[in-house]
Scaffold this active site. Structure first.
Site, PDB file in Angstrom:
ATOM      1  CG  ASP A 130     -22.816  17.562  17.282  1.00  0.00           C
ATOM      2  OD1 ASP A 130     -23.581  18.532  17.150  1.00  0.00           O
ATOM      3  OD2 ASP A 130     -23.108  16.539  17.935  1.00  0.00           O
ATOM      4  CG  ASP A 173     -28.804  15.611  16.767  1.00  0.00           C
ATOM      5  OD1 ASP A 173     -29.827  14.920  16.894  1.00  0.00           O
ATOM      6  OD2 ASP A 173     -27.827  15.502  17.526  1.00  0.00           O
ATOM      7  CE  LYS A 176     -27.837  12.015  18.262  1.00  0.00           C
ATOM      8  NZ  LYS A 176     -27.348  12.957  19.302  1.00  0.00           N
ATOM      9  CD  GLU A 209     -24.801  15.787  14.689  1.00  0.00           C
ATOM     10  OE1 GLU A 209     -25.391  15.427  15.724  1.00  0.00           O
ATOM     11  OE2 GLU A 209     -23.921  15.114  14.116  1.00  0.00           O
ATOM     12  CE  LYS A 231     -20.776  15.556  20.573  1.00  0.00           C
ATOM     13  NZ  LYS A 231     -22.208  15.777  20.295  1.00  0.00           N
TER      14      LYS A 231
END
Length: 332
Positions: A140, A194, A218, A166, A110
């Site tokens: 991400d 995403d 997801k 991402e 992250k």
């Protein structure tokens, strides 16, 4: 899709709300609240984050109903490679977090956390590379940068070698511009979409705009395994299956998607149960030697009781379930 739904009363009667402690702060929280549903074919998870509106949350409910009342497609594989996930922690804590995942070949880090700097991100990514010299590293940003910042940041972070980035910026146009500028500068970082897939009214807009090299899919935000499979097929793009900080019940749905995809070119982001200090099944769905073996996730009554939400939070989730139900797509 859509498919028939059970009556709301049946969902409410099967609902169990839990609050699970987390090992580290993730998405700004230290406890994960979620609602589990028991259907005739198994358990489903309705865990839309509290800030999501009822219409958006209804897609998560569709996914939970699919799992419990309709089951999953036939799998093409039974072993699913997964990545480790490193939250926006200080670099010195990276080895501690990675130890919880065991051996892995890919790590998602992250970045772009509010209140942190690019130096913090670079130190965290460098610590991952130092701990795992041969691993694929993806970052991400959750849309946390603007275009110029993303280009500068990804150029710097790619010094350790990145598999992909991402959602570096929030919108589709920005993704396309970051991708164009990186390519013009000779920076070989791939762009993954995403939020621009799961939050768009038209998830295929990313593919048509040439805004990404791959999609992050997801199950819950997209409305179930079957809908996600349709989306990937229609996009014609490679896909990475990821989770939304689910319990093992939600991870089971992600594994079903990964198991049913015709191709699975990237390790999946389905290792997030390792970020929780507790789970709802006796043997959690966590990676062993870099992969999770496909198996059912049956909630344990003792754990459901142990981590049951307080009455006011249970009532909040049950009311939300009713509101989300009112937004479900038309039945067939």
């Amino acid at each position: 899709m859509p498919f028939p739904y059970p009556p709301l009363e049946e969902l409410l009667s099967s609902a169990r709300v839990v609050v699970l402690p987390m090992r580290v702060k993730f998405r700004g929280i230290l406890e994960r609240e979620t609602l589990l549903l028991r259907g005739p074919l198994g358990w489903g998870e309705f865990g839309a984050f509290p800030e999501y509106g009822d219409a958006e949350a209804s897609r998560w409910l569709v996914a939970a109903i699919e799992a419990g009342w309709h089951g999953f497609p036939e799998p093409l594989r039974t072993s699913i490679p997964v990545n480790a996930t490193v939250p926006a922690i200080t670099a010195d804590r990276v080895p501690e977090i990675l130890d919880r995942f065991g051996r892995v070949d890919a790590v998602k880090v992250k970045v772009a956390e509010r209140g942190q700097t690019l130096d913090d991100d670079a130190a965290r990514v460098a610590a991952v590379r130092a701990a795992l010299p041969g691993a694929a590293i993806r970052v991400d940003a959750n849309g946390g940068w603007d275009v110029p910042t993303a280009v500068v940041a990804l150029t710097r972070l790619d010094g350790v070698g990145l598999e992909y980035a991402e959602q570096p910026v929030p919108d589709i146009e920005g993704l396309a511009e970051v991708r164009r500028r990186l390519r013009a500068a000779g920076v070989p970082v791939l762009i993954a979409a995403d939020e621009s897939v799961r939050k768009e009214g038209d998830p295929l807009k990313v593919a048509r705009a040439g805004a990404a090299d791959l999609l992050v899919v997801k199950v819950a935000p997209l409305g179930g395994v079957r809908r996600a499979l349709e989306l990937v097929a229609e996009s014609g793009m490679p896909a990475v299956v990821s989770s939304a900080l689910d319990t093992s019940v939600g991870i089971r749905a992600g594994l079903a998607l990964a198991a049913a995809l015709p191709e699975l070119p990237y390790a999946c982001g389905l290792g997030t149960v390792s970020l929780l200090s507790a789970d709802v099944i006796g043997t959690p769905l966590v990676a062993d030697d870099g992969a999770i073996t496909l198996r059912d996730a049956v909630a344990d009554e003792g754990l459901l009781e142990q981590y049951a939400a307080p009455a006011e939070r249970r009532d909040w989730w049950l009311a939300r379930l009713g509101r989300a139900y009112a937004h479900l797509p038309a039945r067939v």
